[in-house]
Scaffold this active site. Sequence first.
Site, PDB file in Angstrom:
ATOM      1  N   GLU A 286      -0.269 -29.033  33.716  1.00  0.00           N
ATOM      2  CA  GLU A 286       0.758 -29.639  32.927  1.00  0.00           C
ATOM      3  C   GLU A 286       1.477 -30.953  33.568  1.00  0.00           C
ATOM      4  O   GLU A 286       1.857 -31.113  34.888  1.00  0.00           O
ATOM      5  CB  GLU A 286       2.159 -28.610  32.882  1.00  0.00           C
ATOM      6  CG  GLU A 286       3.188 -29.022  32.204  1.00  0.00           C
ATOM      7  CD  GLU A 286       4.102 -27.781  32.006  1.00  0.00           C
ATOM      8  OE1 GLU A 286       5.230 -28.012  31.429  1.00  0.00           O
ATOM      9  OE2 GLU A 286       3.611 -26.650  32.297  1.00  0.00           O
TER      10      GLU A 286
ATOM     11  N   LYS B   5      -1.682 -15.091  32.960  1.00  0.00           N
ATOM     12  CA  LYS B   5      -1.630 -16.300  33.530  1.00  0.00           C
ATOM     13  C   LYS B   5      -0.390 -16.471  34.628  1.00  0.00           C
ATOM     14  O   LYS B   5       0.582 -16.093  34.561  1.00  0.00           O
ATOM     15  CB  LYS B   5      -1.308 -17.496  32.641  1.00  0.00           C
ATOM     16  CG  LYS B   5      -1.106 -18.947  33.057  1.00  0.00           C
ATOM     17  CD  LYS B   5      -0.923 -20.092  32.034  1.00  0.00           C
ATOM     18  CE  LYS B   5       0.442 -20.080  31.444  1.00  0.00           C
ATOM     19  NZ  LYS B   5       1.615 -20.339  32.507  1.00  0.00           N
TER      20      LYS B   5
ATOM     21  N   ASP C 165       6.063 -17.540  29.021  1.00  0.00           N
ATOM     22  CA  ASP C 165       7.782 -17.156  29.672  1.00  0.00           C
ATOM     23  C   ASP C 165       8.501 -18.344  29.031  1.00  0.00           C
ATOM     24  O   ASP C 165       9.809 -17.908  29.087  1.00  0.00           O
ATOM     25  CB  ASP C 165       7.501 -16.944  31.070  1.00  0.00           C
ATOM     26  CG  ASP C 165       7.114 -18.208  32.005  1.00  0.00           C
ATOM     27  OD1 ASP C 165       6.932 -18.983  31.247  1.00  0.00           O
ATOM     28  OD2 ASP C 165       7.274 -17.985  33.218  1.00  0.00           O
TER      29      ASP C 165
END
Length: 276
Positions: free
Chosen positions: A194, A125, A56
């Site tokens: 992340e 995901k 995205d």
Amino acid sequence: MPDPNKSAKKAIRKITTRSLRQMKEQGIAISALTAYDFMMAQLLDRAGVDVLLVGDSAGMVIQGLDTTLGVTLEQMLYHATVVARGVERALVVADMPFMSFQVNADEALRNAGRLIKETGVEAVKLEGGAKICPTIRRIVDIGIPVMGHLGLTPQAIHKFGTYQVRATEPEEADEIRRDALALEEAGAFAIVIEKVPAALATEISRSVKVPIIGIGAGSGCDGQILVTHDMLGLYTKFHPRFVRRYAELAKDMQAAFEHYVRDVKSREFPSKDESY
């Protein structure tokens, strides 16, 4: 004579969720990059990238938005379809965009099903930890592989209020440790982590059996992912510390476009050889 193209296709070994688990077990690093269109997907696949994420992040690098929050499910369906069309080897994973899975598990199940059934991708995901594990279980139970995402989760950027490193405090680090174990138990086949301290990401990678794919999380992860437009130097709005630029395509493309304009204005293009 034998068809060489047919032989080449037979030699391609498709990457699957099982392949990624085996790579972790064998200590083989997993390469992953984002893709949003057919041509880029084809190039990435031919280069040997193991996982293509239809992210995205398209909202920022394709649509020009400031965050990923404005990306819709319909837009993700489009991008996922054209990416899957260009891939033979890589595992293709599609992001479930903001509010496509948070309302309830039934809606999440329907939306995950659409991404798989209508596009040809092989997994989805979801961002988040233990709180979304019941939803992940529902999706996995019907046969849809789920990749998790912890640490800096862009869909929660307004909650964080910053893109700075996460889990620098013991409380948040402990939460991410628990979330990783919860995602594994819920059936996630891999987890993106992340922008967390490298030592924490390494610890988590060693504590779970599923592959940990890092982005800004150090070299101790089982694999690495970057946004393709970042590593190519195409997206220049900002340059995170963890992004290694493998090219400066924005500069090269700008120069090419300017060269073309000069040639058109001076009538040097087209030449006689370029005319009929």
